[in-house]
Enzyme design. Structure first.
Site, PDB file in Angstrom:
ATOM      1  N   GLY A  36      27.006  44.614  39.400  1.00  0.00           N
ATOM      2  CA  GLY A  36      28.371  44.830  38.893  1.00  0.00           C
ATOM      3  C   GLY A  36      28.530  46.224  38.324  1.00  0.00           C
ATOM      4  N   ARG A  50      22.263  66.197  36.978  1.00  0.00           N
ATOM      5  CA  ARG A  50      22.153  67.528  36.349  1.00  0.00           C
ATOM      6  C   ARG A  50      20.776  67.751  35.732  1.00  0.00           C
ATOM      7  NH1 ARG A  50      28.271  69.059  34.664  1.00  0.00           N
ATOM      8  NH2 ARG A  50      28.942  69.188  36.830  1.00  0.00           N
ATOM      9  N   ARG A  97      25.905  44.037  45.892  1.00  0.00           N
ATOM     10  CA  ARG A  97      24.776  43.116  45.691  1.00  0.00           C
ATOM     11  C   ARG A  97      24.235  42.851  47.088  1.00  0.00           C
ATOM     12  NH1 ARG A  97      28.329  40.889  41.398  1.00  0.00           N
ATOM     13  NH2 ARG A  97      27.274  41.400  39.455  1.00  0.00           N
ATOM     14  N   CYS A  98      23.011  43.330  47.356  1.00  0.00           N
ATOM     15  CA  CYS A  98      22.529  43.390  48.746  1.00  0.00           C
ATOM     16  C   CYS A  98      21.492  42.301  49.018  1.00  0.00           C
ATOM     17  CB  CYS A  98      21.919  44.778  48.986  1.00  0.00           C
ATOM     18  SG  CYS A  98      21.200  44.969  50.618  1.00  0.00           S
ATOM     19  N   GLY A 127      21.877  46.075  36.444  1.00  0.00           N
ATOM     20  CA  GLY A 127      21.496  45.003  35.513  1.00  0.00           C
ATOM     21  C   GLY A 127      20.203  44.333  35.943  1.00  0.00           C
ATOM     22  N   ASP A 128      20.073  43.127  35.433  1.00  0.00           N
ATOM     23  CA  ASP A 128      18.906  42.298  35.655  1.00  0.00           C
ATOM     24  C   ASP A 128      18.442  42.202  37.124  1.00  0.00           C
ATOM     25  OD1 ASP A 128      17.274  40.574  34.272  1.00  0.00           O
ATOM     26  OD2 ASP A 128      18.382  38.813  34.968  1.00  0.00           O
ATOM     27  N   THR A 151      25.067  47.552  32.644  1.00  0.00           N
ATOM     28  CA  THR A 151      25.741  46.249  32.748  1.00  0.00           C
ATOM     29  C   THR A 151      26.539  46.005  31.482  1.00  0.00           C
ATOM     30  OG1 THR A 151      25.423  43.840  32.723  1.00  0.00           O
ATOM     31  CG2 THR A 151      23.555  45.142  31.987  1.00  0.00           C
ATOM     32  N   ASP A 153      26.985  43.182  30.286  1.00  0.00           N
ATOM     33  CA  ASP A 153      26.487  41.940  29.665  1.00  0.00           C
ATOM     34  C   ASP A 153      25.557  42.178  28.479  1.00  0.00           C
ATOM     35  OD1 ASP A 153      27.849  40.744  31.724  1.00  0.00           O
ATOM     36  OD2 ASP A 153      26.065  40.358  32.935  1.00  0.00           O
ATOM     37  N   ASP A 155      22.400  42.207  28.428  1.00  0.00           N
ATOM     38  CA  ASP A 155      21.379  41.157  28.416  1.00  0.00           C
ATOM     39  C   ASP A 155      19.992  41.659  28.818  1.00  0.00           C
ATOM     40  OD1 ASP A 155      22.100  41.680  31.004  1.00  0.00           O
ATOM     41  OD2 ASP A 155      22.246  39.592  31.630  1.00  0.00           O
ATOM     42  N   ARG A 197      27.806  36.657  31.882  1.00  0.00           N
ATOM     43  CA  ARG A 197      26.913  35.813  32.696  1.00  0.00           C
ATOM     44  C   ARG A 197      26.300  34.720  31.822  1.00  0.00           C
ATOM     45  NH1 ARG A 197      25.506  36.974  37.932  1.00  0.00           N
ATOM     46  NH2 ARG A 197      26.016  39.163  37.734  1.00  0.00           N
ATOM     47  N   LYS A 237      41.891  24.711   8.620  1.00  0.00           N
ATOM     48  CA  LYS A 237      42.282  24.354   7.245  1.00  0.00           C
ATOM     49  C   LYS A 237      43.308  25.320   6.654  1.00  0.00           C
ATOM     50  CE  LYS A 237      38.222  23.763   5.470  1.00  0.00           C
ATOM     51  NZ  LYS A 237      36.920  23.294   5.239  1.00  0.00           N
ATOM     52  N   ASN A 240      47.295  28.272  10.930  1.00  0.00           N
ATOM     53  CA  ASN A 240      47.983  27.466  11.940  1.00  0.00           C
ATOM     54  C   ASN A 240      47.658  27.912  13.348  1.00  0.00           C
ATOM     55  OD1 ASN A 240      49.215  25.789  10.136  1.00  0.00           O
ATOM     56  ND2 ASN A 240      50.892  27.238   9.790  1.00  0.00           N
ATOM     57  N   SER A 241      47.053  29.077  13.486  1.00  0.00           N
ATOM     58  CA  SER A 241      46.670  29.518  14.828  1.00  0.00           C
ATOM     59  C   SER A 241      45.183  29.841  14.808  1.00  0.00           C
ATOM     60  CB  SER A 241      47.454  30.767  15.224  1.00  0.00           C
ATOM     61  OG  SER A 241      47.066  31.845  14.407  1.00  0.00           O
ATOM     62  N   GLU A 248      31.416  32.976  29.345  1.00  0.00           N
ATOM     63  CA  GLU A 248      31.773  32.343  30.625  1.00  0.00           C
ATOM     64  C   GLU A 248      30.738  31.352  31.164  1.00  0.00           C
ATOM     65  OE1 GLU A 248      31.896  35.254  33.799  1.00  0.00           O
ATOM     66  OE2 GLU A 248      29.958  36.056  33.218  1.00  0.00           O
TER      67      GLU A 248
HETATM   68  O1  F6P Z   1      26.891  41.229  35.417  1.00  0.00           O
HETATM   69  C1  F6P Z   1      28.171  41.727  35.184  1.00  0.00           C
HETATM   70  C2  F6P Z   1      29.207  40.665  35.456  1.00  0.00           C
HETATM   71  O2  F6P Z   1      30.485  41.214  35.168  1.00  0.00           O
HETATM   72  C3  F6P Z   1      29.023  39.357  34.699  1.00  0.00           C
HETATM   73  O3  F6P Z   1      29.469  39.420  33.374  1.00  0.00           O
HETATM   74  C4  F6P Z   1      29.799  38.420  35.569  1.00  0.00           C
HETATM   75  O4  F6P Z   1      29.317  37.108  35.445  1.00  0.00           O
HETATM   76  C5  F6P Z   1      29.563  38.941  36.959  1.00  0.00           C
HETATM   77  O5  F6P Z   1      29.185  40.309  36.818  1.00  0.00           O
HETATM   78  C6  F6P Z   1      30.742  38.851  37.881  1.00  0.00           C
HETATM   79  O6  F6P Z   1      30.359  39.320  39.122  1.00  0.00           O
HETATM   80  P1  F6P Z   1      31.362  39.629  40.310  1.00  0.00           P
HETATM   81  O7  F6P Z   1      32.088  40.897  39.990  1.00  0.00           O
HETATM   82  O8  F6P Z   1      30.487  39.772  41.498  1.00  0.00           O
HETATM   83  O9  F6P Z   1      32.296  38.470  40.383  1.00  0.00           O
END
Ligand code: F6P
Length: 348
Positions: A36, A50, A97-98, A127-128, A151, A153, A155, A197, A237, A240-241, A248
């Site tokens: 991503g 550079r 993503r390959c 990312g990961d 990333t 995330d 993570d 993620r 308590k 009200n909102s 996700e």
């Molecule tokens: O890893 C980055 C991320 O944005 C995650 O937070 C999310 O779950 C995922 O990529 C969404 O991937 P895509 O853009 O392929 O739907």
């Protein structure tokens, strides 16, 4: 570690490099972005390019992540190729993503292209999943590869933050500020779903930054039913909102799942859902992400000059660190428990 001495020829403003023993082995570096996109990736591409040219390397931009390495979508970069990009979101190198790179045949093709092009080392920004691919590829063909954590995330283990995380957090904060207008005017309960993620960093810190009532995150969902706890503790308590940020992950049930549960189990609430989606990944990077990406990009070149390989560049307590791929990918990055307690105490 051997220090590399660099002087500037003041008339030509050209770096003069006193080459160390490793520089004879690495003459050219390829950069790619994978997985991503994240704001700040362009700042990282600029920094690697550079700093690489400054160190005397040839630098190649590889388009569309590992796919471009297999299909030879590669261009030699000069400093001008990365002009005027530090402020831009996304990635000028494109990303993908390959699936093919996950096969030994795909990686063999990628290696053949590198050989043909004379690319000796890689800097992989992602990312990961992208760093997992880098680790396997580096081991299989004995290639020096340095990773940069790109990333939203946040993570990846071994770095305080990842490139893109701060920008996404600010975007979330702005969105929640806007949604709050409706939440308070209509006295509603809002579940706002954010990305991450399987990690809750964006949800938890987004909730603190936007003054939300709670965050429902996967790191805690396995231990307690956060929704019941929230409602039984009477989170309404004094208000009200309410705004609840939801990570996700399927572990949390997502914002839709939680809203459905509220409708069935606590019908007194006027509940709405907002899923922020990909707008969290876009936009101009914050100063934090630009600086982080610039430091990390330059550090990736330092790591190559220092004969490092299979490490991800991180920043810990404001210091650059080299984190072995195995640790960065395999160790779970812990959520800071103090943040959870802070959010709870401030949402009364
Ligand atoms: O890893 C980055 C991320 O944005 C995650 O937070 C999310 O779950 C995922 O990529 C969404 O991937 P895509 O853009 O392929 O739907």
């Amino acid at each position: 570690m051997q220090i590399i001495k660099t002087q500037i020829d003041n008339q030509n403003l050209q770096p003069i490099i006193q080459k160390n023993k490793y520089m004879s082995q690495i003459k050219s570096v390829g950069i790619l972005t994978s997985g991503g996109d994240a704001p700040g990736m362009n700042a990282a591409i600029r920094a690697v390019t550079r700093a690489g040219i400054f160190a005397g390397f040839k630098v190649f931009g590889i388009y569309r992540g590992y796919r471009g390495l297999i299909t030879d979508e590669i261009e030699e970069f000069s400093t001008q190729n990365v002009s005027n990009i530090i402020q831009r979101g996304g990635t000028i190198l494109k990303t993908a993503r390959c699936k093919e790179f996950q096969t030994p045949e795909g990686r063999q093709c990628a290696y053949d292209v590198m050989k043909r092009r004379g690319i000796d080392a890689l800097v992989v920004i992602g990312g990961d999943g992208s760093l997992t691919g880098a680790r396997i590829f580096a081991n299989e063909f004995n290639i020096p590869i340095i990773g940069l954590p790109g990333t939203i995330d946040n993570d990846l283990y071994g770095t305080d933050t990842t490139i893109g995380y701060d920008t996404a957090l600010n975007t979330i904060m702005d969105c929640v500020d806007k949604i709050r207008d409706t939440a308070t005017s209509h006295e509603r309960l809002f579940f706002i779903e954010v990305m991450g993620r399987d990690a809750g960093f964006l949800a938890l810190n987004g909730a603190i930054a936007a003054g939300a009532e709670a965050a429902i995150i996967p790191e805690i969902s396995t231990q307690v039913d956060q929704l019941s706890e929230l409602i039984q503790n009477g989170f309404r308590k004094s208000k009200n909102s309410s705004i609840v940020l939801v990570a996700e992950s399927p572990i949390t049930g997502g914002a839709m799942g939680l809203a459905q549960r509220v409708k069935e189990e606590y019908p007194g609430y006027d509940v709405r859902v907002s899923i922020l989606g990909h707008l969290q990944r876009g936009g101009s990077p914050t100063a934090h992400d630009r600086i982080l990406a610039s430091r990390m990009g330059a550090a990736a070149i330092d790591a190559l000059l220092d004969d490092q390989r299979s490490v991800m560049i991180g920043v810990k307590n404001d210091e650059i660190v080299n984190v072995p791929f195995t640790k960065a990918i395999k160790n779970d990055k812990p959520i800071n428990q103090q943040l959870i307690s802070t959010l709870r105490r401030l949402s009364i």
